[in-house]
Scaffold this active site. Structure first.
Site, PDB file in Angstrom:
ATOM      1  N   ALA A 246       0.830  -1.211   0.000  1.00 49.02           N
ATOM      2  CA  ALA A 246       0.000   0.000   0.000  1.00 49.02           C
ATOM      3  C   ALA A 246       0.864   1.261   0.000  1.00 49.02           C
ATOM      4  O   ALA A 246       0.583   2.219  -0.732  1.00 49.02           O
ATOM      5  CB  ALA A 246      -0.930   0.003   1.215  1.00 49.02           C
TER       6      ALA A 246
ATOM      7  N   ASN B 109       4.444  -6.824   5.667  1.00 52.34           N
ATOM      8  CA  ASN B 109       3.831  -8.144   5.519  1.00 52.34           C
ATOM      9  C   ASN B 109       3.630  -8.533   4.060  1.00 52.34           C
ATOM     10  O   ASN B 109       3.444  -9.711   3.761  1.00 52.34           O
ATOM     11  CB  ASN B 109       2.457  -8.167   6.223  1.00 52.34           C
ATOM     12  CG  ASN B 109       2.548  -8.697   7.643  1.00 52.34           C
ATOM     13  OD1 ASN B 109       3.622  -9.073   8.111  1.00 52.34           O
ATOM     14  ND2 ASN B 109       1.432  -8.726   8.329  1.00 52.34           N
ATOM     15  N   THR B 110       3.637  -7.546   3.161  1.00 54.65           N
ATOM     16  CA  THR B 110       3.427  -7.857   1.747  1.00 54.65           C
ATOM     17  C   THR B 110       4.439  -8.908   1.281  1.00 54.65           C
ATOM     18  O   THR B 110       4.103  -9.792   0.488  1.00 54.65           O
ATOM     19  CB  THR B 110       3.544  -6.590   0.882  1.00 54.65           C
ATOM     20  OG1 THR B 110       2.595  -5.624   1.359  1.00 54.65           O
ATOM     21  CG2 THR B 110       3.241  -6.883  -0.586  1.00 54.65           C
TER      22      THR B 110
ATOM     23  N   VAL C  91       7.818   6.736  13.166  1.00 54.47           N
ATOM     24  CA  VAL C  91       6.943   7.881  13.416  1.00 54.47           C
ATOM     25  C   VAL C  91       6.299   7.698  14.791  1.00 54.47           C
ATOM     26  O   VAL C  91       5.714   6.650  15.077  1.00 54.47           O
ATOM     27  CB  VAL C  91       5.880   8.020  12.312  1.00 54.47           C
ATOM     28  CG1 VAL C  91       4.913   9.148  12.645  1.00 54.47           C
ATOM     29  CG2 VAL C  91       6.551   8.265  10.963  1.00 54.47           C
TER      30      VAL C  91
ATOM     31  N   HIS D 249      -4.988 -18.049  10.335  1.00 53.83           N
ATOM     32  CA  HIS D 249      -4.808 -18.776   9.070  1.00 53.83           C
ATOM     33  C   HIS D 249      -4.680 -20.262   9.382  1.00 53.83           C
ATOM     34  O   HIS D 249      -3.920 -20.657  10.272  1.00 53.83           O
ATOM     35  CB  HIS D 249      -3.556 -18.284   8.337  1.00 53.83           C
ATOM     36  CG  HIS D 249      -3.506 -18.709   6.902  1.00 53.83           C
ATOM     37  ND1 HIS D 249      -3.270 -20.002   6.532  1.00 53.83           N
ATOM     38  CD2 HIS D 249      -3.674 -18.021   5.748  1.00 53.83           C
ATOM     39  CE1 HIS D 249      -3.301 -20.091   5.202  1.00 53.83           C
ATOM     40  NE2 HIS D 249      -3.550 -18.889   4.709  1.00 53.83           N
TER      41      HIS D 249
ATOM     42  N   ARG E 128     -11.358 -19.442   5.488  1.00 52.61           N
ATOM     43  CA  ARG E 128     -10.283 -19.670   6.462  1.00 52.61           C
ATOM     44  C   ARG E 128     -10.847 -19.919   7.856  1.00 52.61           C
ATOM     45  O   ARG E 128     -10.330 -20.731   8.609  1.00 52.61           O
ATOM     46  CB  ARG E 128      -9.339 -18.467   6.472  1.00 52.61           C
ATOM     47  CG  ARG E 128      -8.542 -18.363   5.186  1.00 52.61           C
ATOM     48  CD  ARG E 128      -7.698 -17.121   5.114  1.00 52.61           C
ATOM     49  NE  ARG E 128      -6.830 -17.175   3.945  1.00 52.61           N
ATOM     50  CZ  ARG E 128      -5.962 -16.232   3.617  1.00 52.61           C
ATOM     51  NH1 ARG E 128      -5.846 -15.164   4.381  1.00 52.61           N
ATOM     52  NH2 ARG E 128      -5.202 -16.356   2.557  1.00 52.61           N
TER      53      ARG E 128
ATOM     54  N   GLY F  58      -6.130 -13.648  -1.173  1.00 53.87           N
ATOM     55  CA  GLY F  58      -5.996 -12.889  -2.421  1.00 53.87           C
ATOM     56  C   GLY F  58      -6.551 -11.492  -2.340  1.00 53.87           C
ATOM     57  O   GLY F  58      -6.301 -10.655  -3.208  1.00 53.87           O
TER      58      GLY F  58
END
Length: 462
Positions: A29, A56-57, A170, A254, A293, A439
């Site tokens: 993001a 985490n991407t 920050v 998960h 899930r 997804g």
């Protein structure tokens, strides 16, 4: 062979005291919003608290959901925004924020096209749990989506010379007359940076024990798939300036995480999407492996703490390149025959053979009479060698977060936008309801990352 790309964060000496927009977080993001803002003529900066980029991407492995794409048509799949919306809505327990969900499902195809324009091609498809249609886009190399996406986006950060600083945390958002005017941060010293807009792209709190203790203390004993920086910083920053939080008790566990090693490794849903089955310690199936899930996790929990085994063969392995990594780090058990595999993982040989035979017959006639599975049945389990991965549930994703509208504006307790504050990705709550579909997180980072970049531009140019 292509030269390996290596990205160097910007030297802290080059940090300026004023930018158009400060983006906090270097995951999907954050990178997407920075590129979009830059391409609209703004001067963005990205601040990352960790020394490893991508958040985490980098751990995402399955793909990016989108409907009505050219990629789907090329694979002769006719999809619709309405189906995507409805399946996500039902999958989220009908608790999803309809405004966010409508924007999300109707802009996924644009996001795939935008990536394609940046030579980031997701031209292969798979399927994840809770979906009825192949809409999970991934690279045709079958490389795990997260690492591929972060690497390709960083190439644009480098090309555009967008400053990206690591090891800078920050600590506060600065406001004046209820408007964002910058941030206070800390690296080796305290720093103040001015900007009329801030994008929170800080991820969730799946590795934040304090917030988990506050909202879901029942999950504190579980391992987490999250990278150590996913501690909910953005939520705390936003809350301090009056932001509203939503769905904070909705935390996704998960179902398939290998955790017999010091680090927990998520085994991506694509393994099941390409045809793997789950068996218990008796070598028997016990669930529709591609149910949501939430439901698959419950079924594994009901086994009484033993975990379960993913079972697959070479043909399935060929369709999921991430398995090479899982094997490389020692997570995969191998047998040249099913009997040998059963012996290795200590399940009854006859039972496992019978389970796989029944499954192969179900695949052949496209009818799973035992558990009603309807997807991930393109190939059976018959090509030696055979493989197993021991899995159990772990904390994976936090559906709750900062309240936003579809323009990514952060909302206060009265549902009014906080001027100059935007959020995209897992830091924002409400999109996924009580269960995120596999997804949809990568899709969320690109769809709302782009939107944040565009809306910041609109806000600043007023």
């Amino acid at each position: 062979m292509a030269e390996k790309f290596s990205f160097e964060p910007t030297d802290l000496k080059q940090l300026k005291d004023n930018y158009d927009v400060i983006i906090i977080g270097s995951g999907g993001a954050g990178l997407t919003s920075a590129i979009q803002a830059y391409e609209l003529g703004l001067s963005p900066v990205i601040l990352e608290k960790m020394d490893k980029l991508g958040g985490n991407t980098t751990r995402a492995s399955s793909g990016m959901n989108a409907a009505e794409t050219f990629v789907q048509l090329n694979h002769k799949i006719v999809d619709s925004f309405a189906d995507f919306y409805n399946e996500t809505f039902v999958g989220g327990g009908k608790m999803n924020n309809p405004e966010l969900l409508k924007f999300f499902t109707e802009h996924g195809a644009w996001a795939i096209d935008w990536l394609d324009q940046h030579d980031i091609k997701l031209d292969d498809l798979t399927i994840t749990g809770g979906m009825k249609t192949m809409r999970t886009h991934r690279p045709s190399s079958l490389a795990p989506i997260g690492g591929y996406l972060v690497t390709e986006l960083l190439k644009y950060i480098a090309k555009y010379q967008i400053p990206l600083f690591d090891n800078i945390k920050v600590t506060d958002l600065l406001t004046d007359n209820d408007q964002i005017v910058g941030v206070k941060a800390f690296s080796n010293r305290e720093i103040k940076i001015q900007a009329k807009a801030v994008v929170l792209a800080t991820g969730g709190f799946g590795a934040g024990k304090d917030l988990l203790a506050q909202y879901r203390s029942d999950l504190l004993n579980l391992r987490t798939t999250n990278q150590p920086g996913a501690t909910g910083d953005g939520l705390k920053l936003a809350q301090k300036v009056g932001a509203k939080l939503v769905d904070m008790d909705q935390v996704q566990v998960h179902p398939t995480v290998q955790q017999d090693t010091p680090h927990a490794f998520l085994i991506g849903e694509a393994v099941r999407g390409e045809g793997a089955i789950l068996v218990n310690n008796s070598g028997q199936r016990f669930v529709n492996e591609l149910d949501t899930r939430k439901n698959v996790t419950q079924a594994i929990d009901d086994l009484g703490g033993t975990g379960a085994y993913l079972i697959f063969d070479q043909s399935i392995r060929n369709r999921v390149k991430a398995i090479e990594f899982y094997d490389h780090i020692g997570l995969v058990e191998t047998g040249q025959t099913l009997s040998a595999l059963a012996e290795t993982i200590k399940v009854d040989i006859n039972s496992l053979q019978s389970t796989v035979n029944n499954w192969n017959q179900a695949v052949k006639i496209k009818n799973d009479q035992d558990f009603g599975r309807k997807t991930g049945m393109e190939r059976d389990i018959s090509e030696a060698p055979f493989f197993a991965i021991h899995i159990a549930p772990a904390v994976h994703y936090t559906m709750g977060g900062v309240a936003i509208n579809h323009q990514t504006q952060v909302l206060d307790e009265a549902n009014q936008p906080i001027a100059g504050l935007f959020a995209a990705g897992e830091v924002a709550g409400g999109l996924h309801g009580n269960n995120r579909i596999g997804g949809n997180s990568i899709a969320e980072t690109v769809v709302f990352g782009r939107q944040a970049g565009q809306q910041v531009y609109k806000y600043l140019k007023g």
